[in-house]
Each structure stands twice: as C-alpha cells, then as structure tokens.
Design a protein around this motif. Structure first.
Motif, PDB file in Angstrom:
ATOM      1  N   TRP A 154       1.039   1.810   7.615  1.00 17.80           N
ATOM      2  CA  TRP A 154      -0.299   1.933   7.039  1.00 17.80           C
ATOM      3  C   TRP A 154      -1.165   0.925   7.775  1.00 17.80           C
ATOM      4  N   TYR A 156      -4.962  -1.012   7.643  1.00 19.76           N
ATOM      5  CA  TYR A 156      -6.172  -1.333   6.887  1.00 19.76           C
ATOM      6  C   TYR A 156      -7.002  -2.295   7.716  1.00 19.76           C
ATOM      7  N   PRO A 173       4.952   2.760  -1.117  1.00 15.73           N
ATOM      8  CA  PRO A 173       3.530   3.125  -1.135  1.00 15.73           C
ATOM      9  C   PRO A 173       2.719   2.394  -2.205  1.00 15.73           C
ATOM     10  N   SER A 174       3.321   2.108  -3.345  1.00 12.30           N
ATOM     11  CA  SER A 174       2.578   1.393  -4.403  1.00 12.30           C
ATOM     12  C   SER A 174       2.187  -0.010  -3.942  1.00 12.30           C
ATOM     13  N   ALA A 176       1.797  -0.873  -0.734  1.00 11.81           N
ATOM     14  CA  ALA A 176       0.808  -0.667   0.339  1.00 11.81           C
ATOM     15  C   ALA A 176      -0.588  -0.469  -0.254  1.00 11.81           C
ATOM     16  N   LYS A 177      -0.685   0.245  -1.383  1.00 14.14           N
ATOM     17  CA  LYS A 177      -1.992   0.439  -2.039  1.00 14.14           C
ATOM     18  C   LYS A 177      -2.549  -0.877  -2.553  1.00 14.14           C
ATOM     19  N   LYS A 178      -1.672  -1.758  -3.052  1.00 16.66           N
ATOM     20  CA  LYS A 178      -2.139  -3.074  -3.506  1.00 16.66           C
ATOM     21  C   LYS A 178      -2.649  -3.900  -2.331  1.00 16.66           C
ATOM     22  N   GLN A 180      -3.924  -2.641   0.426  1.00 14.05           N
ATOM     23  CA  GLN A 180      -5.204  -2.028   0.781  1.00 14.05           C
ATOM     24  C   GLN A 180      -6.326  -2.561  -0.116  1.00 14.05           C
ATOM     25  N   ALA A 181      -6.054  -2.649  -1.417  1.00 13.48           N
ATOM     26  CA  ALA A 181      -7.069  -3.166  -2.345  1.00 13.48           C
ATOM     27  C   ALA A 181      -7.386  -4.629  -2.057  1.00 13.48           C
ATOM     28  N   SER A 184      -9.556  -4.836   1.041  1.00 15.39           N
ATOM     29  CA  SER A 184     -10.895  -4.341   0.765  1.00 15.39           C
ATOM     30  C   SER A 184     -11.750  -5.321  -0.029  1.00 15.39           C
TER      31      SER A 184
END
Length: 185
Positions: A154, A156, A173-174, A176-178, A180-181, A184
């Motif tokens: 991934w 970012y 993936p969970s 990776a989403k954290k 990403q957040a 951001s």
C-alpha cells in the motif's frame, strides 16, 4: 542562382534557426492549452492583495514522519533511519532519489526480513518534489503489477506529496487503513 537569392536564403535560414529553438522551448514549457486548468498558473494578483513573501517549508524527514506515525499507536517497532551506507536501494541522496529514508517493523511484517526492507512492514521515503515521490510509487506499483511474485504494497503520500509511506502487503488491511488515516491527519 543569383546573389540576391542566396542572400535571401541565408536570411531565411538564420531566421528559422533563431525561431525554432524559441518555439520548441515554448512548446516544452507545459503552459499549453492541453494542460488541466488546475495546473496552470493563476493570473497575478494586484499588488495590494499579494501576501508577504514566505520561505517554502522543507519536507519533513522520513524519521519525523515515522515518529508521527508512532504516536498513532500502530505497533511500530525497530525504527531505523537509513544512511547512504545502509540504504538497501542505494537511492539516498542520489539524483532522482530520496532525501531521507526510514523503516520500521509492523505486526504482520516479516521480522526475519532484511533490516530496512519493506518486508519488515513499513518504509518512509521523502523526496525533493511530489513528482519524484509519485514516480517512485508508480515504478514500484508497476513492477509489482507486472510480477506478482514481488509482493504487494500500500502506498500513502503525505499532505505535501513529498513523503511516500510504503506498507508491506503482508500487513493486515485493517492496520494499513489505520496507517492511511494517520498519514492523512
């Protein structure tokens, strides 16, 4: 052919040789009508509306970005800042390479992977320009798309676009989403 014709041809040749480089340079400037409107330079503002000059902020270092991510409690361990002697890609400080690089272990990454490699979980690379960061991301993603044996990642980008945060595809993936957040915010 007479002298008048040769003189006229010399004149035309001189004009063409002088004009062609200018036309070529104008064509390469990127300010043509095919460029999206968002990328074209805005018209100059009136002198009364111009903000005082400020110095452009330097991109954050890779280590500073990892420290910020560490505050998001993502399970980062084993943070290492690479030097030109320990950079596994030999891109640090080189033309079109990154200006700083750091790596960390993440849950799900391969703890037995080479120190500083993406296999261990996370790598942050910072470039002089957002374009260089995007090119690096595109290059890696292209290699992995063409050869799935290379794995997946991934990617970012930091708010200014110069930082590329790479997360190993081995990480859940969970998580990776954290990440990403956290990148951001």
């Amino acid at each position: 052919m007479g002298r008048g014709y040769r003189a006229a041809m010399r004149f035309h040749t001189t004009v063409v040789l002088a004009v062609v480089p200018m036309v070529f340079a104008a064509g390469c400037s990127g300010n043509d009508a095919t460029e999206p409107a968002a990328q074209q330079q805005p018209a100059a503002a009136p002198a009364s509306a111009v903000a005082p000059a400020t110095t452009a902020a330097k991109p954050a270092t890779a280590t500073a970005i990892i420290e910020k991510l560490g505050k998001a409690q993502l399970g980062l361990t084993g943070v290492v800042t690479q030097t030109e002697d320990t950079d596994p890609n030999n891109l640090l400080g080189r033309p079109n390479g990154y200006t700083s690089r750091a790596s960390a272990d993440l849950p799900g990454g391969d703890a037995a992977g080479e120190r500083g490699s993406i296999d261990r979980g996370l790598v942050v690379e910072v470039f002089d320009t957002a374009d260089l960061a995007q090119r690096r991301s595109d290059y890696i993603q292209g290699l992995q798309k063409d050869n799935p044996l290379l794995g997946s990642e991934w990617h970012y980008r930091t708010a200014d676009g110069t930082g590329l945060v790479r997360v190993s595809g081995k990480v859940k993936p969970s998580l990776a989403k954290k990440i990403q957040a956290a990148v951001s915010s």
